[in-house]
Design a protein around this motif. Sequence first.
Motif, mmCIF file in Angstrom:
data_model
loop_
_atom_site.group_PDB
_atom_site.id
_atom_site.type_symbol
_atom_site.label_atom_id
_atom_site.label_comp_id
_atom_site.label_asym_id
_atom_site.label_seq_id
_atom_site.Cartn_x
_atom_site.Cartn_y
_atom_site.Cartn_z
ATOM 1 N N LEU A 16 0.780 -1.032 0.079
ATOM 2 C CA LEU A 16 0.031 -0.039 0.036
ATOM 3 C C LEU A 16 0.866 1.310 -0.083
ATOM 4 C CD1 LEU A 16 -2.868 1.465 0.245
ATOM 5 C CD2 LEU A 16 -2.574 1.268 2.690
ATOM 6 N N ARG A 17 2.115 1.424 0.892
ATOM 7 C CA ARG A 17 2.813 2.426 0.784
ATOM 8 C C ARG A 17 3.413 2.718 -0.567
ATOM 9 N NH1 ARG A 17 2.968 4.953 5.509
ATOM 10 N NH2 ARG A 17 2.726 3.895 7.467
ATOM 11 N N SER A 24 3.676 6.009 -5.410
ATOM 12 C CA SER A 24 3.672 6.191 -6.850
ATOM 13 C C SER A 24 2.785 7.081 -7.376
ATOM 14 C CB SER A 24 3.591 4.685 -7.524
ATOM 15 O OG SER A 24 2.126 4.382 -7.404
ATOM 16 N N THR A 25 2.038 7.461 -6.658
ATOM 17 C CA THR A 25 0.798 8.516 -7.126
ATOM 18 C C THR A 25 1.003 9.946 -6.865
ATOM 19 O OG1 THR A 25 -0.479 8.454 -5.311
ATOM 20 C CG2 THR A 25 -0.861 6.447 -6.792
ATOM 21 N N PHE A 40 -7.443 -3.572 -5.176
ATOM 22 C CA PHE A 40 -7.664 -2.376 -4.726
ATOM 23 C C PHE A 40 -6.152 -1.559 -5.015
ATOM 24 C CE2 PHE A 40 -5.822 -0.071 -0.846
ATOM 25 C CZ PHE A 40 -6.582 1.191 -0.981
ATOM 26 N N VAL A 41 -5.055 -2.228 -4.739
ATOM 27 C CA VAL A 41 -3.421 -1.759 -4.698
ATOM 28 C C VAL A 41 -3.436 -1.449 -5.982
ATOM 29 C CG1 VAL A 41 -1.124 -2.192 -4.386
ATOM 30 C CG2 VAL A 41 -2.772 -2.911 -2.554
ATOM 31 N N ASP A 42 -3.813 -2.306 -7.075
ATOM 32 C CA ASP A 42 -3.353 -1.863 -8.532
ATOM 33 C C ASP A 42 -4.362 -1.016 -8.918
ATOM 34 O OD1 ASP A 42 -1.960 -4.177 -8.749
ATOM 35 O OD2 ASP A 42 -3.298 -5.499 -9.474
ATOM 36 N N ARG A 43 -5.653 -0.598 -8.623
ATOM 37 C CA ARG A 43 -6.185 0.388 -8.859
ATOM 38 C C ARG A 43 -5.792 1.778 -8.319
ATOM 39 N NH1 ARG A 43 -12.489 -1.040 -8.361
ATOM 40 N NH2 ARG A 43 -12.575 -2.696 -9.943
#
Length: 171
Positions: free
Chosen positions: A80-81, A86-87, A164-167
């Motif tokens: 998650l971190r 990355s965003t 979720f993590v991919d999105r």
Amino acid sequence: MHRACRNAPRLGTLRHRDVAKRMVKFMEVSTIGVSRDSQLRAGKILKAVSDGYKLNSTEVSTAKLFHFSRNKMVDRWGRLRDAVASTGAFSLPQFQPEYCNFMKEVTFPSPAFAWLKCEMGIKDCESLMREKYKILTRSGRHFRGGIGHVRISMLDRDETFDAFVDRLASV
């Protein structure tokens, strides 16, 4: 009156009546509809988990429930971190390492829920996540926080958490 309610703390024994009222309400709601059979089964499961730690087995520590769970949560928080970093559109709280009495080591907390904050001037994080990215979250307003935060469960199935993590990483 329900058995759990009779044993609830008296409201006058706590300094904060609001906290006491919420504690009593939680006890009422969490025990409604739990059959005696389910309670007995849960007790047997907990005993088996406890016995697994009492025995001096040579099993790998990940075969033990709490070790497995800790490893799973540490992995999920790391992923998650990485996705959030990355965003650049979100942030997560930073935790300080603490000594864990159970594991007998210093560890970083990896709680069951993540508080994700929308950055870059986004006001309503829940709406953004739901409408634009099709990610279901709970608004911080439900937990006495602001609408710029959302609470995300870290406990879902592997497939759901992976999606979720991919999105989130694709934002």
